[in-house]
Design a protein around this motif. Structure first.
Motif, PDB file in Angstrom:
ATOM      1  N   THR A 130       0.852  -1.193   0.000  1.00  0.00           N
ATOM      2  CA  THR A 130       0.000   0.000   0.000  1.00  0.00           C
ATOM      3  C   THR A 130       0.886   1.241   0.000  1.00  0.00           C
ATOM      4  N   LEU A 131       0.570   2.176  -0.893  1.00  0.00           N
ATOM      5  CA  LEU A 131       1.317   3.430  -0.932  1.00  0.00           C
ATOM      6  C   LEU A 131       1.073   4.193   0.363  1.00  0.00           C
ATOM      7  N   SER A 132       2.125   4.875   0.848  1.00  0.00           N
ATOM      8  CA  SER A 132       1.947   5.624   2.086  1.00  0.00           C
ATOM      9  C   SER A 132       2.729   6.925   2.024  1.00  0.00           C
ATOM     10  N   VAL A 133       2.502   7.752   3.030  1.00  0.00           N
ATOM     11  CA  VAL A 133       3.218   9.033   3.071  1.00  0.00           C
ATOM     12  C   VAL A 133       4.625   8.842   3.639  1.00  0.00           C
ATOM     13  N   ASN A 134       4.990   7.578   3.937  1.00  0.00           N
ATOM     14  CA  ASN A 134       6.314   7.338   4.535  1.00  0.00           C
ATOM     15  C   ASN A 134       7.315   6.712   3.573  1.00  0.00           C
ATOM     16  N   GLU A 135       6.854   6.336   2.388  1.00  0.00           N
ATOM     17  CA  GLU A 135       7.754   5.612   1.484  1.00  0.00           C
ATOM     18  C   GLU A 135       7.787   6.268   0.109  1.00  0.00           C
ATOM     19  N   ILE A 136       8.933   6.078  -0.549  1.00  0.00           N
ATOM     20  CA  ILE A 136       9.074   6.557  -1.921  1.00  0.00           C
ATOM     21  C   ILE A 136       8.230   5.682  -2.851  1.00  0.00           C
ATOM     22  N   TYR A 137       7.601   6.314  -3.830  1.00  0.00           N
ATOM     23  CA  TYR A 137       6.826   5.583  -4.828  1.00  0.00           C
ATOM     24  C   TYR A 137       7.476   5.778  -6.200  1.00  0.00           C
ATOM     25  N   LEU A 138       7.732   4.663  -6.899  1.00  0.00           N
ATOM     26  CA  LEU A 138       8.355   4.714  -8.226  1.00  0.00           C
ATOM     27  C   LEU A 138       7.374   4.157  -9.245  1.00  0.00           C
ATOM     28  N   LEU A 139       7.065   4.950 -10.268  1.00  0.00           N
ATOM     29  CA  LEU A 139       6.143   4.507 -11.316  1.00  0.00           C
ATOM     30  C   LEU A 139       6.855   4.589 -12.673  1.00  0.00           C
ATOM     31  N   ASP A 140       7.089   3.422 -13.265  1.00  0.00           N
ATOM     32  CA  ASP A 140       7.703   3.353 -14.597  1.00  0.00           C
ATOM     33  C   ASP A 140       6.646   2.746 -15.507  1.00  0.00           C
ATOM     34  N   SER A 141       6.111   3.553 -16.427  1.00  0.00           N
ATOM     35  CA  SER A 141       4.961   3.101 -17.197  1.00  0.00           C
ATOM     36  C   SER A 141       4.942   3.768 -18.559  1.00  0.00           C
ATOM     37  N   GLY A 142       4.130   3.231 -19.447  1.00  0.00           N
ATOM     38  CA  GLY A 142       4.050   3.826 -20.776  1.00  0.00           C
ATOM     39  C   GLY A 142       2.932   3.183 -21.556  1.00  0.00           C
ATOM     40  N   ALA A 143       2.667   3.756 -22.718  1.00  0.00           N
ATOM     41  CA  ALA A 143       1.546   3.263 -23.506  1.00  0.00           C
ATOM     42  C   ALA A 143       1.882   3.263 -24.982  1.00  0.00           C
ATOM     43  N   GLN A 144       1.097   2.491 -25.703  1.00  0.00           N
ATOM     44  CA  GLN A 144       1.106   2.518 -27.155  1.00  0.00           C
ATOM     45  C   GLN A 144      -0.088   3.349 -27.613  1.00  0.00           C
ATOM     46  N   TYR A 145       0.181   4.427 -28.320  1.00  0.00           N
ATOM     47  CA  TYR A 145      -0.860   5.189 -29.003  1.00  0.00           C
ATOM     48  C   TYR A 145      -0.620   4.965 -30.491  1.00  0.00           C
ATOM     49  N   LYS A 146      -1.630   5.139 -31.275  1.00  0.00           N
ATOM     50  CA  LYS A 146      -1.431   4.925 -32.710  1.00  0.00           C
ATOM     51  C   LYS A 146      -0.374   5.867 -33.269  1.00  0.00           C
ATOM     52  N   ASP A 147      -0.168   7.012 -32.571  1.00  0.00           N
ATOM     53  CA  ASP A 147       0.847   7.936 -33.079  1.00  0.00           C
ATOM     54  C   ASP A 147       2.193   7.840 -32.368  1.00  0.00           C
ATOM     55  N   GLY A 148       2.323   6.975 -31.368  1.00  0.00           N
ATOM     56  CA  GLY A 148       3.632   6.878 -30.737  1.00  0.00           C
ATOM     57  C   GLY A 148       3.647   6.031 -29.485  1.00  0.00           C
ATOM     58  N   THR A 149       4.839   5.739 -29.023  1.00  0.00           N
ATOM     59  CA  THR A 149       5.077   4.883 -27.867  1.00  0.00           C
ATOM     60  C   THR A 149       5.689   5.723 -26.754  1.00  0.00           C
ATOM     61  N   THR A 150       5.189   5.553 -25.521  1.00  0.00           N
ATOM     62  CA  THR A 150       5.753   6.320 -24.402  1.00  0.00           C
ATOM     63  C   THR A 150       6.343   5.390 -23.356  1.00  0.00           C
ATOM     64  N   ASP A 151       7.205   5.953 -22.534  1.00  0.00           N
ATOM     65  CA  ASP A 151       7.901   5.213 -21.474  1.00  0.00           C
ATOM     66  C   ASP A 151       8.468   6.267 -20.531  1.00  0.00           C
ATOM     67  N   VAL A 152       7.888   6.375 -19.343  1.00  0.00           N
ATOM     68  CA  VAL A 152       8.286   7.455 -18.436  1.00  0.00           C
ATOM     69  C   VAL A 152       8.374   6.924 -17.014  1.00  0.00           C
ATOM     70  N   THR A 153       9.374   7.370 -16.274  1.00  0.00           N
ATOM     71  CA  THR A 153       9.476   7.006 -14.868  1.00  0.00           C
ATOM     72  C   THR A 153       9.530   8.264 -14.022  1.00  0.00           C
ATOM     73  N   ARG A 154       8.681   8.306 -12.999  1.00  0.00           N
ATOM     74  CA  ARG A 154       8.765   9.362 -12.006  1.00  0.00           C
ATOM     75  C   ARG A 154       8.814   8.729 -10.621  1.00  0.00           C
ATOM     76  N   THR A 155       9.583   9.353  -9.746  1.00  0.00           N
ATOM     77  CA  THR A 155       9.744   8.884  -8.375  1.00  0.00           C
ATOM     78  C   THR A 155       9.195   9.977  -7.464  1.00  0.00           C
ATOM     79  N   MET A 156       8.225   9.617  -6.618  1.00  0.00           N
ATOM     80  CA  MET A 156       7.500  10.634  -5.842  1.00  0.00           C
ATOM     81  C   MET A 156       7.523  10.273  -4.355  1.00  0.00           C
TER      82      MET A 156
END
Lengths: 623, 623
Positions: free
Chosen positions: B405-431
Motif C-alpha cells: 500500500t502506498l503511504s506518506v512514509n515511502e518513496i513511490y516509483l512509477l515506470d509506465s508507458g503506452a502505445q498510441y497509434k501515433d507513438g510509444t511512451t515510457d516514463v518514470t517518475r519517483t514521488m
C-alpha cells in the motif's frame, strides 16, 4: 618535409610480388604492417619496412600495395604527417572517419577475382590474420603467408638488427624477483591448465626477467622470446650480451639452481623450430598459452587444438599493476623530470624573445636538462617540440625541413619524456611566451577542464577506461570542439611509454578494468589545422578514493597526478573555470611547489625554483 | 511472491533429454533461451518456456539444465526478482558481476567429458550459436540442434500461438509508404550486391509493411516473417487476418500491381522450407542478407557461402531514425501521456494518505487515465508500480502476493508507458507523498543531476551512445553510488518500447552512432536493496544542437525531451544543483506548463492543471 619518391621502389616491390623466386604463386596485393615480429609499436630501424616503402614513419599505419594501387591506413594523430611524407603514388586512408573503407573492404573493392594477398606471417598478429583471412575468403580471395619478407628483398641498405648490452634491475627497482614472477606465472598457468607459456612481446620478456635493453630506441627492451614450461625456462636471445657477468649473476646462469629455475639460453632465430617441437610433443588436453596478438607464424607452430589464446597475457596484466617499489620509483622519476622541465621553461622564457630558439634546439635543451638527472637512461619517445601550425600535427617530430623558430606570437607545445632507471615519464605542456589570443585561451581552458574532469574523476573499482573518455571531451563538446585521439594510454615502469592493457579512449580495444596501481596518461587536446595545437598531459596513478558510500564496498578509485609540472596560468581564461576546477589547479600547483620546489632547492637550482614559484601563483576567479 | 516448485518439471525435462523419442542421442545439458523464434525480448505466453521451467519471468534470462544442475543467467535488473521466483533447484548466475562464470565456462566446468548440449535451433540466434558452439567444441563438447522443443514436450497446458487482427497505418502516421520502404531496402540490397533479404524480427516486419498487430502483449507486432527479393515480396503469416478488407486494401492484395510490389502471402510455418528452396536455387556470388541475430535454424537454411550477415539490418537502422511524421506523432503521444500522468499524480496526492491505494490500484488507475486519451491502444510494457523496498526491484511488477500500500512514509516509483497509434511512451517518475528523508533527497538529486547531464549533453554527430553513459553516473560516482543497468534504450514509434540499434549504456553492444531523429530513453537510477528505488526517465529525441564551433562542420547533436511530466521538486535538494542544473529543471517545467498545460486546458481537466501548475513552480537555490 618533402615526400619520399616511391615510384621505383613500388615498381621493384610489384616485381617481387610476381617473382617465383619469392612467392609460390604471384600475389596481387602485399600488406606491410607497422610492427615487428613482436608486434611492437616502436620498432628498430631494420624493422621500419612500412616507412621504407612509403616514406610515412609515424608509429601506427599499415601499407597495402597492389598491382595498381598503394594505400596507407593510419589514425587521426597522423593524417597531416602521412599526407606530408608520402608522394602521389599513395592514397591516405583516414581511419576513424565514416567514409574510410576497412583494409578488407578496400582490398575486395580493388582486387580482381580470386586474388592472393600476401603478408609476412611474422609481422601480422594472429587475431588480425584471422579477421582478414575470413573477410577475404568470403569474397573469394586468399590471404597467404609469404615466408621471405618482400620488403627486405628490395631493401638493399637495410640496417642490422641491434643487439645491445643488457641492464639488470635489482629488487629496489622491481619489487619482485624474476623467480617470483615466474612462480606467479606458473600458478596462473596451473589455474588455466596450460603447460607452456610463450612470451612474445618485448616488454613482457624484459619485465619477466627484470632485464632491460636498448635494441629499440626509447623503449628499454631487447630482442628476445621466452617459453616458460612448468619446469623449464627457455630464453631466446642473441649476442655476447649473455656473457656479461652481471647478467649471468642476475639470471644465476652459472649456479646450480633448482631445475625449474634454470634458464636455458637459446638462439633468437630458433624460436619457431623450438615451438614446432613443443607443438609436436603435446598430448591430448595439453595446452600452450599465447597472446592472440602473437604473430601468425608462431601461433601456427602450435596445432589449433592445443592453443590457448587470450587478448591479454597474465604478464601484461601483472605488469600494468605497479607495486610499491615501482610506484615509488615512478614518483622519483617524475620529480626529477619536473626539475628538468622547470629548468627548460625558465630558459625558454628568457631565450625565446631573442628569436634564436628553434624547435630542435628546444628539444635538445630538454634532453640536456633531463640527462643531468640521476639514473637518466634515454628519452622515452621522440620529443614533440612544435610551435604554431606544427602543433596541430599530433605526433610531430621536428626535422630540419620543418624546424620553426619559437616566438612570442605562437603557441609552443612540448610533449616529451624520459626513461630513468626508476621510471618512465611522459608529459605535455602548452605554453605561450607572449600574449595568447582570447580564442587560444578559450581552447586551452576547455582542454584543461577536460584534463581536470578525468584527473579528479571518482569511479567504482573495475570501471573500464573508455567510460571516462567523454569526461575529457565534455567542455570541448559544449562548444563544438573535439580531438581525434584517445585520452590516455598505459605507461610502463622503466618500460614502454605506451603499454596495455588499460587506457582511456573512445575506442574500446585496450580496455581491461582499471584498478589501483595502474598508471595511465591523461592528455586531452585541441588542434586547429594550420594554426596551433594544445595538449595538457599528466601521467596519473590509479589510487583508492574516499567516498561517502563507497559503492556498497566495491571500492572507489580516482587518480593521483605523478607529473608535477606547472600548467601555464597565462593560457587559462579563469572565468571559464568553476570554483572547483580553480581549486584543483591551485592545489596541483601547491603540490608542485612543495615537492618539486624542495628538489630544486636540494639541487641548488635557484633560478628554476624562482620560475616555479612565479608559475604556481594561485588563480583567482573574478566573476 | 513464492517461488515456483520445479522439482517434478526438471525431472520430466531430464527424462526427455535422454529419450530417443525426442533426441537422436541423449543431451547432457539443455539450453532454454529467453526469446522466441524471432529473438524477441517480449514474448507471447506460448513462448514463455524459460518462465515455465524455472518460474522466473523477467524479460531477460537464459536457463540451462543439466543432469545435476539447473542454472539461470540474468542481469542486474532482475537479481532480486529471479531470486524470489525460483526455488532451490536453481542457481542464480548474476551477469555483470566479476565472479559469475559465462554459460560456456560453467558448462565446461560441470559437464562430463564429450557431452552434448542441446538447444532448439529456432530459439538461439546464429551469432550466439557460433560463439557457444566454438567454446564447447574447444573443450571437447558439442552443441546440437534439437528439432523438437523439449520444453513443449512437457508443457501440457501450453497456450496457443496468438493470431490477432492487424492494424493498418496510413501515411499520416508513418510518413513513408510500405512500397517506398521496400524500394529503399532494395537499393541497400543492390549496394551490397545481395539478391534476397530475410526479415526475421517482428518489429521489422511490422515497420516495413506499415502494419501493427497485438500477438505479443505491449508490443504491437504480429507473428510473421518476410523474404524480399529484387522482384518479389513474400510475407509469411497465418490466419484470417489477411482476409480483412482494410489489410487487403493496404497491401493492395487484390489489385493488379507491378509484379515487384505484389505481396505473396504464405503460411507462417513454411518459412524454413521456402528459405531452403531459396538457398538451393542460388548460383555463385548470389547472396542472402540476414541479421546475425536471426535464428540458427533459418541461418543454416542458407548455405554458408551464400550468407551475408550483419549485426544490424538496414531496416533496423532506417526504423531507428524517425521521420517528421513519426516525431510529430511521438510528440503528440507524449503530451497525451503527460495529461494522463498529471491526472494520476493529482489523484494519488489526494488518495495516498487514506491508506487505500495499493501498487496494483495505482497501476490500474494509470492505465485508466491513459485509456481516456485519443488513439490509445494498450500499455507499452507491464507497469512498474512500486513503493518502498519494492522500488529496489528494478523491473518489478506488482502481483497480489507483493502488493504494497502506498503511504506518506515511502518513496513511490512509477515506470509506465503506452502505445498510441501515433507513438510509444515510457516514463518514470519517483514521488514522495509525505516528507522524504535527507538521504532520499540526496540520492534523488544525484540521479537528477545524471539525468540532466545526459539530456543536456552536446556531442558531435555520430557519437556512440556508450560514450554518454558515464555522464549519467558522474554525480552518483562522486559519492560512491551507482546503478546496475544501462542509462537508455532506443524507443519505437508505435512499436517496441525497447528497440535497437542505439542506446546509452556502459555495455557497448547495441551501439550504432547517434544521429538526429533517433529516440532513446534517459533513465539513470539508484536502488537501495530493502529500502527504496529511484529512477527518473524521459524519452528524448536526438536533435541538431547549436554550438559555437560546430565540430568543423561535422555537426552537433543534443537531446530534446519528448516526455513532459513534472519532476517532483519536493525530492530535490536544490543546494546540490548547480545554477545551470537548476535552470534546466525550471526551463523543463516551464515547457511542461506551456505544452501540457494547454492540453489539460483543452481537455477541461482543471484539477490536474492546478496540480501541474503547483508542481512546476520554479526552484530557487538558496546558497
Amino acid at each position: 618535409m618533402s615526400p619520399k619518391i616511391t615510384t621505383e621502389l613500388l615498381k621493384q616491390l610489384r616485381q617481387v610480388m610476381r617473382s617465383p623466386k619469392y612467392v609460390q604463386e604471384p600475389v596481387q596485393a602485399y600488406i606491410v604492417p607497422s610492427g615487428d615480429a613482436h608486434q611492437s609499436e616502436y620498432i628498430a630501424p631494420c624493422d621500419c619496412r612500412r616507412a621504407f616503402i612509403s616514406g610515412f614513419d609515424g608509429s601506427a599505419g599499415t601499407a597495402i600495395v597492389t598491382e595498381q594501387h598503394a594505400a596507407m591506413w593510419t589514425d587521426g594523430r597522423y593524417f597531416l604527417q602521412a599526407a606530408h611524407q608520402m608522394d602521389n603514388n599513395w592514397t591516405l586512408m583516414k581511419m576513424g572517419l565514416k567514409d574510410t573503407p576497412t583494409q578488407e573492404d578496400w582490398l575486395v573493392s580493388v582486387l580482381p577475382e580470386g586474388s592472393k594477398v600476401g603478408v609476412d606471417p611474422f609481422m601480422i598478429p594472429a587475431d588480425q590474420w584471422k579477421r582478414m583471412s575470413k573477410a577475404l575468403r568470403s569474397a573469394g580471395h586468399d590471404l597467404v603467408p609469404v615466408k621471405e619478407n618482400l620488403i627486405d628483398t628490395i631493401w638493399t641498405d637495410c640496417p642490422q638488427r641491434p643487439c645491445k648490452p643488457l641492464i639488470t634491475l635489482d629488487l629496489s627497482y622491481t619489487g619482485v624477483s624474476w623467480r617470483d614472477k615466474i612462480t606467479a606465472l606458473r600458478s596462473k598457468m596451473a589455474e588455466r591448465k596450460v603447460l607452456w607459456f610463450v612470451v612474445t612481446a618485448l616488454d613482457e620478456v624484459a619485465w619477466l626477467f627484470n632485464l632491460r635493453g636498448s635494441d629499440v630506441e626509447y623503449n628499454p627492451v631487447f630482442f628476445a622470446y621466452a617459453v616458460i614450461g612448468m619446469n623449464t625456462i627457455r630464453l631466446f636471445i642473441d649476442g655476447d650480451r649473455m656473457m656479461d657477468p652481471a647478467v649471468r649473476e642476475h639470471l644465476q646462469l652459472d649456479s646450480t639452481l633448482e631445475p625449474e629455475f634454470r634458464v636455458q639460453v637459446m638462439p633468437y632465430g630458433s624460436i619457431l623450430s623450438e615451438l614446432q617441437d613443443v607443438g609436436a610433443g603435446l598430448s591430448l588436453k595439453e595446452k600452450v598459452w599465447l597472446s592472440d596478438k602473437a604473430s601468425y607464424a608462431l601461433t601456427e607452430a602450435i596445432p589449433k587444438a592445443y592453443r590457448y589464446l587470450t587478448p591479454y597475457t597474465p604478464i601484461c596484466i601483472a605488469k600494468a599493476v605497479k607495486n610499491t617499489s615501482e610506484t615509488e620509483g615512478m614518483r622519483r622519476a617524475h620529480i626529477k623530470d619536473a626539475v628538468a622541465l622547470c629548468e627548460l621553461f625558465n630558459w625558454l622564457e628568457k631565450e625565446v624573445s631573442k628569436g634564436t630558439v628553434t624547435e630542435i634546439i628546444a628539444a635538445d635543451k630538454a634532453e640536456e636538462f633531463r640527462s643531468q638527472q640521476k639514473d637518466f637512461v634515454e628519452l622515452s619517445f621522440a620529443t614533440i617540440s612544435s610551435t604554431g601550425p606544427n602543433g596541430a600535427i599530433i605526433h610531430y617530430k621536428p626535422v630540419p625541413e620543418t624546424n620553426r623558430t619559437l616566438s612570442v606570437n605562437e603557441i609552443y607545445l612540448l610533449d616529451s619524456g624520459a626513461q630513468y632507471k626508476d621510471g618512465t615519464t611522459d608529459v605535455t605542456r602548452t605554453m605561450h611566451f607572449g600574449t595568447p589570443s582570447a580564442y587560444e585561451k578559450e581552447c586551452f581552458t576547455y582542454v584543461l577542464k577536460g584534463h581536470i574532469a578525468v584527473s579528479a574523476a571518482i569511479f567504482p573499482n573495475g570501471t573500464k577506461g573508455h567510460l571516462l573518455d567523454s569526461f575529457a571531451r565534455s567542455a570541448l563538446w559544449n562548444c563544438g570542439l573535439d580531438y581525434l585521439h584517445g585520452t590516455g594510454h598505459g605507461v610502463g615502469s622503466f618500460l614502454n611509454v605506451h603499454e596495455g592493457p588499460c587506457g582511456i579512449s573512445y575506442k574500446t580495444f585496450a580496455d581491461e578494468p582499471l584498478e589501483a596501481g595502474m598508471i595511465v596518461s591523461d592528455e586531452p587536446g585541441y588542434y586547429e589545422d594550420g594554426a596551433f595545437g594544445i595538449r595538457i598531459e599528466n601521467v596519473v596513478l590509479v589510487i583508492p578514493a574516499e567516498t561517502k558510500y563507497n559503492f556498497k564496498n566495491r571500492g572507489s578509485l580516482t587518480f593521483e597526478p605523478l607529473t608535477l609540472v606547472p600548467i601555464q596560468t597565462k593560457m587559462i581564461d579563469v572565468n571559464l573555470l568553476t570554483q572547483k576546477e580553480c581549486n584543483w589547479v591551485n592545489d596541483y600547483h601547491q603540490k608542485c611547489r612543495e615537492v618539486v620546489g624542495a628538489e630544486l632547492e636540494r639541487q641548488g637550482r635557484r633560478e628554476a625554483l624562482q620560475w616555479l614559484l612565479r608559475e604556481t601563483e594561485p588563480l583567482l576567479r573574478t566573476q
